[in-house]
Design a protein around this motif. Structure first.
Motif, PDB file in Angstrom:
ATOM      1  N   SER A  22       7.421   6.804  -2.846  1.00 57.76           N
ATOM      2  CA  SER A  22       6.462   7.042  -1.782  1.00 57.76           C
ATOM      3  C   SER A  22       5.452   5.894  -1.718  1.00 57.76           C
ATOM      4  N   ASN A  23       5.370   5.120  -2.779  1.00 55.92           N
ATOM      5  CA  ASN A  23       4.433   4.018  -2.815  1.00 55.92           C
ATOM      6  C   ASN A  23       4.939   2.771  -2.113  1.00 55.92           C
ATOM      7  N   SER A  24       6.166   2.797  -1.607  1.00 56.73           N
ATOM      8  CA  SER A  24       6.690   1.576  -1.033  1.00 56.73           C
ATOM      9  C   SER A  24       5.864   1.179   0.190  1.00 56.73           C
ATOM     10  N   VAL A  25       5.641  -0.122   0.307  1.00 58.53           N
ATOM     11  CA  VAL A  25       4.733  -0.639   1.317  1.00 58.53           C
ATOM     12  C   VAL A  25       5.555  -1.170   2.493  1.00 58.53           C
ATOM     13  N   THR A  26       5.163  -0.802   3.698  1.00 61.14           N
ATOM     14  CA  THR A  26       5.872  -1.301   4.869  1.00 61.14           C
ATOM     15  C   THR A  26       4.945  -2.149   5.735  1.00 61.14           C
ATOM     16  N   TYR A  27       5.556  -2.834   6.670  1.00 51.35           N
ATOM     17  CA  TYR A  27       4.848  -3.642   7.652  1.00 51.35           C
ATOM     18  C   TYR A  27       3.776  -2.809   8.360  1.00 51.35           C
ATOM     19  N   GLU A  28       4.165  -1.601   8.766  1.00 49.80           N
ATOM     20  CA  GLU A  28       3.221  -0.741   9.487  1.00 49.80           C
ATOM     21  C   GLU A  28       2.020  -0.376   8.608  1.00 49.80           C
ATOM     22  N   ASN A  29       2.316  -0.032   7.355  1.00 51.82           N
ATOM     23  CA  ASN A  29       1.216   0.293   6.426  1.00 51.82           C
ATOM     24  C   ASN A  29       0.242  -0.874   6.346  1.00 51.82           C
ATOM     25  N   LEU A  30       0.789  -2.060   6.210  1.00 54.74           N
ATOM     26  CA  LEU A  30      -0.025  -3.246   5.985  1.00 54.74           C
ATOM     27  C   LEU A  30      -0.958  -3.494   7.161  1.00 54.74           C
ATOM     28  N   ILE A  31      -0.422  -3.324   8.370  1.00 55.14           N
ATOM     29  CA  ILE A  31      -1.238  -3.604   9.554  1.00 55.14           C
ATOM     30  C   ILE A  31      -2.298  -2.523   9.779  1.00 55.14           C
ATOM     31  N   THR A  32      -1.916  -1.262   9.593  1.00 53.96           N
ATOM     32  CA  THR A  32      -2.905  -0.211   9.822  1.00 53.96           C
ATOM     33  C   THR A  32      -3.964  -0.174   8.722  1.00 53.96           C
ATOM     34  N   ALA A  33      -3.622  -0.700   7.554  1.00 52.57           N
ATOM     35  CA  ALA A  33      -4.575  -0.676   6.446  1.00 52.57           C
ATOM     36  C   ALA A  33      -5.741  -1.640   6.657  1.00 52.57           C
ATOM     37  N   THR A  34      -5.566  -2.646   7.490  1.00 53.15           N
ATOM     38  CA  THR A  34      -6.665  -3.597   7.696  1.00 53.15           C
ATOM     39  C   THR A  34      -7.701  -2.974   8.614  1.00 53.15           C
ATOM     40  N   ASP A  35      -8.955  -3.324   8.399  1.00 56.20           N
ATOM     41  CA  ASP A  35     -10.024  -2.688   9.153  1.00 56.20           C
ATOM     42  C   ASP A  35     -10.354  -3.458  10.440  1.00 56.20           C
ATOM     43  N   THR A  36      -9.372  -4.202  10.926  1.00 54.80           N
ATOM     44  CA  THR A  36      -9.629  -5.005  12.115  1.00 54.80           C
ATOM     45  C   THR A  36      -9.197  -4.245  13.370  1.00 54.80           C
ATOM     46  N   LYS A  37      -9.879  -4.542  14.468  1.00 53.69           N
ATOM     47  CA  LYS A  37      -9.556  -3.888  15.744  1.00 53.69           C
ATOM     48  C   LYS A  37      -8.137  -4.228  16.174  1.00 53.69           C
ATOM     49  N   LYS A  38      -7.434  -3.238  16.694  1.00 52.67           N
ATOM     50  CA  LYS A  38      -6.047  -3.457  17.091  1.00 52.67           C
ATOM     51  C   LYS A  38      -5.940  -4.445  18.263  1.00 52.67           C
ATOM     52  N   SER A  39      -7.061  -4.593  19.024  1.00 53.53           N
ATOM     53  CA  SER A  39      -7.020  -5.517  20.152  1.00 53.53           C
ATOM     54  C   SER A  39      -6.934  -6.973  19.687  1.00 53.53           C
ATOM     55  N   ASP A  40      -7.262  -7.207  18.412  1.00 54.17           N
ATOM     56  CA  ASP A  40      -7.174  -8.568  17.884  1.00 54.17           C
ATOM     57  C   ASP A  40      -5.798  -8.888  17.320  1.00 54.17           C
ATOM     58  N   LEU A  41      -4.927  -7.896  17.333  1.00 48.01           N
ATOM     59  CA  LEU A  41      -3.604  -8.094  16.755  1.00 48.01           C
ATOM     60  C   LEU A  41      -2.708  -8.927  17.675  1.00 48.01           C
ATOM     61  N   VAL A  42      -2.121  -9.960  17.109  1.00 46.33           N
ATOM     62  CA  VAL A  42      -1.134 -10.748  17.848  1.00 46.33           C
ATOM     63  C   VAL A  42       0.206 -10.497  17.176  1.00 46.33           C
ATOM     64  N   GLU A  43       1.183 -10.023  17.937  1.00 47.06           N
ATOM     65  CA  GLU A  43       2.434  -9.665  17.290  1.00 47.06           C
ATOM     66  C   GLU A  43       3.638 -10.286  17.999  1.00 47.06           C
ATOM     67  N   PHE A  44       4.595 -10.730  17.238  1.00 47.17           N
ATOM     68  CA  PHE A  44       5.841 -11.266  17.788  1.00 47.17           C
ATOM     69  C   PHE A  44       6.987 -10.391  17.296  1.00 47.17           C
ATOM     70  N   VAL A  45       7.804  -9.926  18.215  1.00 40.54           N
ATOM     71  CA  VAL A  45       8.941  -9.094  17.833  1.00 40.54           C
ATOM     72  C   VAL A  45      10.189  -9.758  18.368  1.00 40.54           C
ATOM     73  N   ASN A  46      11.168  -9.992  17.499  1.00 42.33           N
ATOM     74  CA  ASN A  46      12.406 -10.628  17.960  1.00 42.33           C
ATOM     75  C   ASN A  46      13.531  -9.606  18.016  1.00 42.33           C
ATOM     76  N   ASN A  47      13.830  -9.124  19.225  1.00 40.92           N
ATOM     77  CA  ASN A  47      14.924  -8.172  19.376  1.00 40.92           C
ATOM     78  C   ASN A  47      16.196  -8.845  19.877  1.00 40.92           C
ATOM     79  N   THR A  48      16.146 -10.161  20.039  1.00 45.89           N
ATOM     80  CA  THR A  48      17.320 -10.882  20.528  1.00 45.89           C
ATOM     81  C   THR A  48      18.227 -11.251  19.357  1.00 45.89           C
ATOM     82  N   ASP A  49      19.327 -11.909  19.668  1.00 43.46           N
ATOM     83  CA  ASP A  49      20.220 -12.361  18.610  1.00 43.46           C
ATOM     84  C   ASP A  49      19.924 -13.787  18.178  1.00 43.46           C
ATOM     85  N   LYS A  50      18.983 -14.417  18.904  1.00 49.61           N
ATOM     86  CA  LYS A  50      18.653 -15.810  18.591  1.00 49.61           C
ATOM     87  C   LYS A  50      17.413 -15.876  17.695  1.00 49.61           C
ATOM     88  N   VAL A  51      17.179 -17.071  17.162  1.00 45.42           N
ATOM     89  CA  VAL A  51      15.981 -17.268  16.355  1.00 45.42           C
ATOM     90  C   VAL A  51      14.790 -17.469  17.293  1.00 45.42           C
TER      91      VAL A  51
END
Lengths: 366, 200
Positions: free
Chosen positions: A117-146
């Protein structure tokens, strides 16, 4: 030996004299000599004075406490490694692959296993920071390319498929550069020792000053892996006791990886092990003159030294035992492990990978 | 060779043998016996207590891993010095603290403290002379000083000094001779101090 013509320098170059001056060996002989050659007493006095001056040089002492803790570290490390895993001799490639498989290292070993249960995920890491979500810049690659990503500091990241990368724009680059990732990515980080670069990937934190490396950290994988292309990186886990110290220093502490090394975190056991990567490459920083691996009747120690320098690896062997071994071999255009294997074959030796080092097991050559 | 040396050598040989077959007690005795002088040697090469301790730790763990593949030896000290030098060079190569191929490298600024032994060695005039000589010695290029130390402080034979420093015996001889020649000035100075005190 005609000592009566000796200068101060001659006496100091004479083994028998030095033995007498240092340890008082053959005292009778030298006392008689001085009595019979009084005109040499000045030279002898000077030479003795010289020996005394060197003998009484300041001594840098290892205090008892350090000496003991150093020994404990040695003991701990060798205990972790016993019994050494022996690999069955199967096909050649399999053997090489098996060697690459890690032999557990004590590094970063956490005494307490954390439950799942202690395993850490990407989501945990981002929500754990006390910064406003509006400052979050995120890149998601759902394509098959780099997906190439440029960061505000000029660093670049090649994001593989099914991978994500994020940072907070108000915080990035203030005192440090922090990004969060999931999946697989190749990082090329611009050098800035004043603002260390951190990558948070599952349970693992990677810290660099300026270098290139690859991280694999998929949410459902059992392992997290960091391998280094150039420069140095340091890694530690989210559960590391001295974590906050490491997050705030401008130095590379913890387990430091150099090019051609990789670290793998077993997410369940939280065990870190350091090995060489599967196909180590010649470092681009290495001199061009050492890029040739043609050897004609060359001492094996020299060949090893060249390989160590070219690949930035450490080869452990007994210099004394191999001092008589010479070899003629052409090892150009052959991967590292094959080079080592060919040399071992020539020596009638075997090798083993321990803690990212190549340990040669040989009985020497006659 | 006299008896004490023979027994000392066979003692070392046996200790090493026991260690080679996996006797931890023998291993620990080797550590206790040599950790101190190894540290002293290492610190003179690389004045960084943590790096030197890391190198020593690494040296002993490698030694244990390799134990079955080590040659017989009658001088463990010589064996350890040689390996430690290699480790430290590797460590400092990245830091570029010194370059093994450079003949006249810079003095690393070793703090000068007189050891107890220096205080025990004869009194008064000799003390001054020894101090003057030591000051002169510290001005030598680091490789020359290293050779001098290995020969006269640690008591290695010339061929062993050469081997530890990875050069041939003739080069080691030249290195030491060159340093002695350089110190000639100080010798003359010492004679003057001596004469001065004696006559006036």
């Amino acid at each position: 030996m005609n000592y009566s013509k000796f200068t101060t320098q001659d006496f100091l170059m004479d083994p028998s004299f030095v033995q007498w001056a240092r340890e008082g060996k053959n005292d009778a002989f030298w006392k008689t000599f001085i009595a019979n050659n009084p005109f040499k007493s000045e030279e002898i006095e000077q030479a003795k004075l010289f020996v005394n001056a060197v003998k009484s040089f300041p001594l840098f002492e290892l205090d008892a406490e350090s000496q003991e803790s150093l020994w404990e570290r040695v003991e701990q490390k060798i205990e972790e490694e016993t019994p050494v895993v022996t690999m069955p001799l199967l096909g050649r490639t399999w053997w090489v692959a098996a060697c690459v498989l890690m032999i557990a290292s004590w590094l970063g070993w956490q005494t307490f296993k954390k439950d799942n249960s202690n395993s850490v995920t990407y989501e945990n890491l981002i929500t754990a920071t006390d910064t406003k979500k509006s400052d979050l810049v995120e890149f998601v690659n759902n394509t098959d390319k780099v997906l190439p990503v440029n960061l505000p500091d000029g660093s670049s990241v090649s994001l593989k498929k099914r991978s994500r990368l994020a940072y907070f724009k108000n915080r990035f680059g203030t005192t440090k550069r922090e990004v969060y990732m999931s999946g697989e990515a190749f990082f090329e980080i611009t050098k800035n020792p004043a603002k260390p670069f951190f990558v948070y990937a599952n349970e693992l934190i990677t810290k660099v000053l300026g270098t290139s490396f690859i991280i694999k950290a998929y949410p459902n994988d059992k392992q997290v892996n960091v391998s280094v292309k150039t420069g140095k990186v340091s890694v530690f886990t989210q559960f590391e006791a001295k974590r906050s110290l490491k997050l705030n220093s401008n130095e590379l502490d913890g387990v430091v990886l150099t090019p051609n090394q990789q670290i793998t975190l077993d997410r369940q056991e939280l065990r870190l092990s350091r090995t060489l990567i599967h196909l180590p490459e010649v470092l681009s920083a290495a001199d061009t003159e050492i890029q040739s691996f043609e050897f004609d009747d060359v001492p094996v120690a020299e060949i090893f030294a060249k390989i160590e320098k070219a690949y930035g690896v450490e080869i452990v062997y007994d210099e004394e035992l191999l001092s008589a071994c010479k070899m003629t071999a052409s090892l150009d255009n052959v991967p590292l492990y094959e080079k080592i294997e060919m040399i071992c074959k020539g020596l009638g030796a075997t090798y083993e990978m321990i803690d990212a080092k190549i340990v040669i097991e040989s009985n020497g050559c006659s | 060779m006299d008896d004490s040396k023979v027994s000392q050598e066979s003692e070392e040989f046996l200790l090493w043998q026991r260690f080679k077959i996996g006797d931890k007690e023998a291993f620990s005795r080797i550590y206790t016996k040599y950790a101190g002088i190894l540290y002293n040697y290492g610190y003179h090469m690389l004045p960084d207590t943590y790096l030197v301790q890391d190198a020593i730790q690494d040296l002993f763990t490698d030694l244990w891993r390799m134990r079955q593949n080590l040659a017989h030896t009658t001088s463990i000290k010589y064996y350890l010095f040689r390996s430690l030098r290699r480790k430290i060079h590797r460590l400092s190569a990245g830091e570029r603290l010194f370059d093994s191929f450079q003949e006249d490298d810079q003095d690393v600024g070793i703090p000068f403290v007189l050891s107890d032994e220096a205080l025990r060695i004869e009194r008064e005039t000799t003390d001054e002379q020894i101090l003057a000589l030591q000051k002169a010695l510290l001005k030598l290029p680091s490789r020359q000083l290293e050779a001098i130390r290995l020969r006269f402080f640690d008591g290695f034979e010339l061929d062993q000094v050469a081997d530890i420093m990875q050069m041939n015996e003739q080069s080691a001889r030249n290195l030491i001779q060159r340093s002695l020649r350089k110190l000639r000035l100080s010798f003359d100075l010492l004679v003057m101090i001596y004469l001065f005190r004696y006559f006036f």
